[in-house]
Design a protein around this motif. Structure first.
Motif, PDB file in Angstrom:
ATOM      1  N   ALA A 138     -13.874  39.500  82.269  1.00 45.42           N
ATOM      2  CA  ALA A 138     -13.667  40.604  83.206  1.00 45.42           C
ATOM      3  C   ALA A 138     -12.187  40.963  83.309  1.00 45.42           C
ATOM      4  CB  ALA A 138     -14.210  40.233  84.586  1.00 45.42           C
ATOM      5  N   ILE A 139     -11.319  39.952  83.215  1.00 45.56           N
ATOM      6  CA  ILE A 139      -9.879  40.187  83.292  1.00 45.56           C
ATOM      7  C   ILE A 139      -9.391  40.872  82.019  1.00 45.56           C
ATOM      8  CG2 ILE A 139      -7.628  39.070  83.408  1.00 45.56           C
ATOM      9  CD1 ILE A 139      -9.165  39.201  86.058  1.00 45.56           C
ATOM     10  N   ALA A 140      -9.901  40.442  80.872  1.00 40.67           N
ATOM     11  CA  ALA A 140      -9.512  41.064  79.600  1.00 40.67           C
ATOM     12  C   ALA A 140      -9.891  42.545  79.601  1.00 40.67           C
ATOM     13  CB  ALA A 140     -10.188  40.338  78.435  1.00 40.67           C
ATOM     14  N   ARG A 141     -11.095  42.853  80.108  1.00 38.54           N
ATOM     15  CA  ARG A 141     -11.523  44.256  80.184  1.00 38.54           C
ATOM     16  C   ARG A 141     -10.649  45.037  81.152  1.00 38.54           C
ATOM     17  NH1 ARG A 141     -16.691  41.771  80.001  1.00 38.54           N
ATOM     18  NH2 ARG A 141     -16.867  41.868  82.266  1.00 38.54           N
ATOM     19  N   ARG A 142     -10.283  44.392  82.260  1.00 38.33           N
ATOM     20  CA  ARG A 142      -9.449  45.075  83.252  1.00 38.33           C
ATOM     21  C   ARG A 142      -8.068  45.383  82.679  1.00 38.33           C
ATOM     22  NH1 ARG A 142     -10.591  45.714  88.357  1.00 38.33           N
ATOM     23  NH2 ARG A 142      -8.979  46.419  89.801  1.00 38.33           N
ATOM     24  N   LEU A 143      -7.504  44.438  81.945  1.00 38.24           N
ATOM     25  CA  LEU A 143      -6.201  44.654  81.324  1.00 38.24           C
ATOM     26  C   LEU A 143      -6.265  45.795  80.316  1.00 38.24           C
ATOM     27  CD1 LEU A 143      -4.987  40.980  80.750  1.00 38.24           C
ATOM     28  CD2 LEU A 143      -3.872  42.697  82.184  1.00 38.24           C
ATOM     29  N   LEU A 144      -7.315  45.794  79.511  1.00 38.89           N
ATOM     30  CA  LEU A 144      -7.465  46.843  78.501  1.00 38.89           C
ATOM     31  C   LEU A 144      -7.569  48.214  79.166  1.00 38.89           C
ATOM     32  CD1 LEU A 144      -7.841  47.574  75.520  1.00 38.89           C
ATOM     33  CD2 LEU A 144     -10.300  47.224  75.823  1.00 38.89           C
ATOM     34  N   THR A 145      -8.397  48.310  80.195  1.00 36.06           N
ATOM     35  CA  THR A 145      -8.560  49.577  80.904  1.00 36.06           C
ATOM     36  C   THR A 145      -7.269  50.003  81.588  1.00 36.06           C
ATOM     37  OG1 THR A 145     -10.905  49.122  81.314  1.00 36.06           O
ATOM     38  CG2 THR A 145      -9.854  50.769  82.715  1.00 36.06           C
ATOM     39  N   HIS A 146      -6.583  49.030  82.179  1.00 28.23           N
ATOM     40  CA  HIS A 146      -5.360  49.320  82.922  1.00 28.23           C
ATOM     41  C   HIS A 146      -4.282  49.909  82.020  1.00 28.23           C
ATOM     42  CE1 HIS A 146      -2.750  48.582  86.493  1.00 28.23           C
ATOM     43  NE2 HIS A 146      -1.806  48.612  85.571  1.00 28.23           N
ATOM     44  N   PHE A 147      -4.059  49.274  80.888  1.00 31.31           N
ATOM     45  CA  PHE A 147      -2.987  49.728  80.015  1.00 31.31           C
ATOM     46  C   PHE A 147      -3.396  50.913  79.152  1.00 31.31           C
ATOM     47  CE2 PHE A 147      -1.398  45.498  81.045  1.00 31.31           C
ATOM     48  CZ  PHE A 147      -0.089  45.824  81.387  1.00 31.31           C
ATOM     49  N   ARG A 148      -4.682  51.139  79.032  1.00 33.10           N
ATOM     50  CA  ARG A 148      -5.138  52.299  78.261  1.00 33.10           C
ATOM     51  C   ARG A 148      -5.125  53.560  79.113  1.00 33.10           C
ATOM     52  NH1 ARG A 148     -10.627  51.409  75.251  1.00 33.10           N
ATOM     53  NH2 ARG A 148      -9.252  50.244  73.877  1.00 33.10           N
ATOM     54  N   HIS A 149      -5.496  53.427  80.385  1.00 31.22           N
ATOM     55  CA  HIS A 149      -5.638  54.606  81.238  1.00 31.22           C
ATOM     56  C   HIS A 149      -4.722  54.592  82.451  1.00 31.22           C
ATOM     57  CE1 HIS A 149      -9.126  55.545  78.836  1.00 31.22           C
ATOM     58  NE2 HIS A 149      -9.687  54.396  79.151  1.00 31.22           N
ATOM     59  N   GLY A 150      -4.145  53.425  82.776  1.00 30.66           N
ATOM     60  CA  GLY A 150      -3.345  53.349  83.991  1.00 30.66           C
ATOM     61  C   GLY A 150      -4.231  53.028  85.179  1.00 30.66           C
ATOM     62  N   PRO A 151      -3.676  52.541  86.282  1.00 31.17           N
ATOM     63  CA  PRO A 151      -4.473  52.109  87.435  1.00 31.17           C
ATOM     64  C   PRO A 151      -5.247  53.230  88.110  1.00 31.17           C
ATOM     65  CG  PRO A 151      -2.124  52.166  87.971  1.00 31.17           C
ATOM     66  CD  PRO A 151      -2.239  52.378  86.489  1.00 31.17           C
ATOM     67  N   THR A 152      -4.803  54.480  87.934  1.00 32.95           N
ATOM     68  CA  THR A 152      -5.506  55.594  88.576  1.00 32.95           C
ATOM     69  C   THR A 152      -6.022  56.598  87.565  1.00 32.95           C
ATOM     70  OG1 THR A 152      -3.408  56.798  88.839  1.00 32.95           O
ATOM     71  CG2 THR A 152      -4.122  55.403  90.674  1.00 32.95           C
ATOM     72  N   GLY A 153      -6.112  56.154  86.270  1.00 31.84           N
ATOM     73  CA  GLY A 153      -6.648  57.023  85.233  1.00 31.84           C
ATOM     74  C   GLY A 153      -5.587  57.788  84.492  1.00 31.84           C
ATOM     75  N   GLY A 154      -4.310  57.656  84.890  1.00 37.22           N
ATOM     76  CA  GLY A 154      -3.234  58.350  84.200  1.00 37.22           C
ATOM     77  C   GLY A 154      -2.715  57.538  83.055  1.00 37.22           C
ATOM     78  N   GLY A 155      -1.642  57.998  82.448  1.00 34.12           N
ATOM     79  CA  GLY A 155      -1.109  57.298  81.295  1.00 34.12           C
ATOM     80  C   GLY A 155      -0.123  56.215  81.633  1.00 34.12           C
ATOM     81  N   ASP A 156       0.395  56.188  82.901  1.00 38.09           N
ATOM     82  CA  ASP A 156       1.401  55.206  83.283  1.00 38.09           C
ATOM     83  C   ASP A 156       0.714  54.018  83.905  1.00 38.09           C
ATOM     84  OD1 ASP A 156       3.546  53.797  84.110  1.00 38.09           O
ATOM     85  OD2 ASP A 156       4.296  55.276  85.561  1.00 38.09           O
ATOM     86  N   SER A 157       0.928  52.839  83.351  1.00 38.06           N
ATOM     87  CA  SER A 157       0.251  51.642  83.861  1.00 38.06           C
ATOM     88  C   SER A 157       0.781  51.217  85.203  1.00 38.06           C
ATOM     89  CB  SER A 157       0.409  50.486  82.862  1.00 38.06           C
ATOM     90  OG  SER A 157       1.725  49.998  82.880  1.00 38.06           O
TER      91      SER A 157
END
Length: 246
Positions: A138-157
């Motif tokens: 779950a953490i690996a998926r969260r990291l991937l999503t975070h750095f791919r889309h950013g915490p709010t869906g933008g490009g900046d992590s």
């Protein structure tokens, strides 16, 4: 020599569970020390509150740290252990960004969720032997999503790494054309480990070939990465080949 492990966890049931996970994960002889709070952990590491731990003659090689403890936050301990030569893994129930990223910034080498199944935790912890960071799925998926889309869906992590403290958990600068080469500083043992790494051997296979503990091989690899300014065995192998080190 037995591998020393410290488990910092206030819940006795969770602590017993983590002890079983550690013993199942490694074939080495393991000596586990248990601490239920920050004060006990610091006492076992011979660390005074607010100070920074340095390497003793026989340090712990693996430290599991819970984030919520009766007398403080596990991140305090991670910060104090910045120069301590152990693999430090957070074991917690928190999977949110507010806990995950500060823990990584404080020097955690992995992040495991205690709610995961026993078999999953064993499999993740065994990744240390292969030179990979233990991360709950779950953490690996969260990291991937975070750095791919950013915490709010933008490009900046929104994640700013801390300056390197000399500890391997702070990611080295990417290998580039102008990356400094400090291969002359590699010890004979490190050069031997680098040769085996370049040939594709696993950490456990290297340990067997060299007649040393896999935790010792892991220490050599951390030192090699730091000296060569790389962050993976692939980068180390390419650089070593280009420079005629192997």
């Amino acid at each position: 020599m037995a591998v020393k492990v410290l488990i910092v966890e206030d819940n006795p049931v969770a602590r017993s569970f983590l002890c079983r996970v550690v013993r199942e994960s490694f074939s080495d002889t393991i000596v586990i020390t248990e601490a239920g709070d920050l004060e006990s952990a610091r006492r076992n590491i011979a660390l005074q509150s607010g100070s920074t731990a340095v390497a003793p003659s026989d340090p712990f090689k693996l430290i599991l740290v819970d984030l919520e403890l009766p007398d403080g936050n596990g991140m305090e301990l991670l910060g104090e252990l910045a120069r301590y030569p152990a693999t430090k893994i957070v074991t917690t129930l928190y999977s949110d960004d507010d806990h995950l990223f500060p823990a990584l910034q404080c020097g955690a080498d992995g992040y495991l969720l205690k709610e995961d199944r026993f078999e999953v935790l064993v499999e993740e912890l065994q990744k240390i032997v292969r030179g990979q960071p233990p991360l709950s799925p779950a953490i690996a998926r969260r990291l991937l999503t975070h750095f791919r889309h950013g915490p709010t869906g933008g490009g900046d992590s929104g994640f700013t790494p801390l300056p390197s403290s000399g500890f391997q958990s702070s990611r080295p600068m990417p290998l580039g054309k102008g990356a400094p080469l400090d291969h002359e500083r590699l010890t004979p043992r490190e050069s031997e480990v680098l040769t085996y790494l370049s040939k594709g051997f696993t950490i456990k296979e290297i340990a067997s070939l060299m007649g040393i503990k896999w935790f010792t091989v892991n220490d050599h690899i951390k030192s090699i990465y730091k000296k060569l300014n790389v962050s993976s065995r692939a980068e180390a192998a390419v650089l070593a080949s280009k420079q005629g080190l192997v």
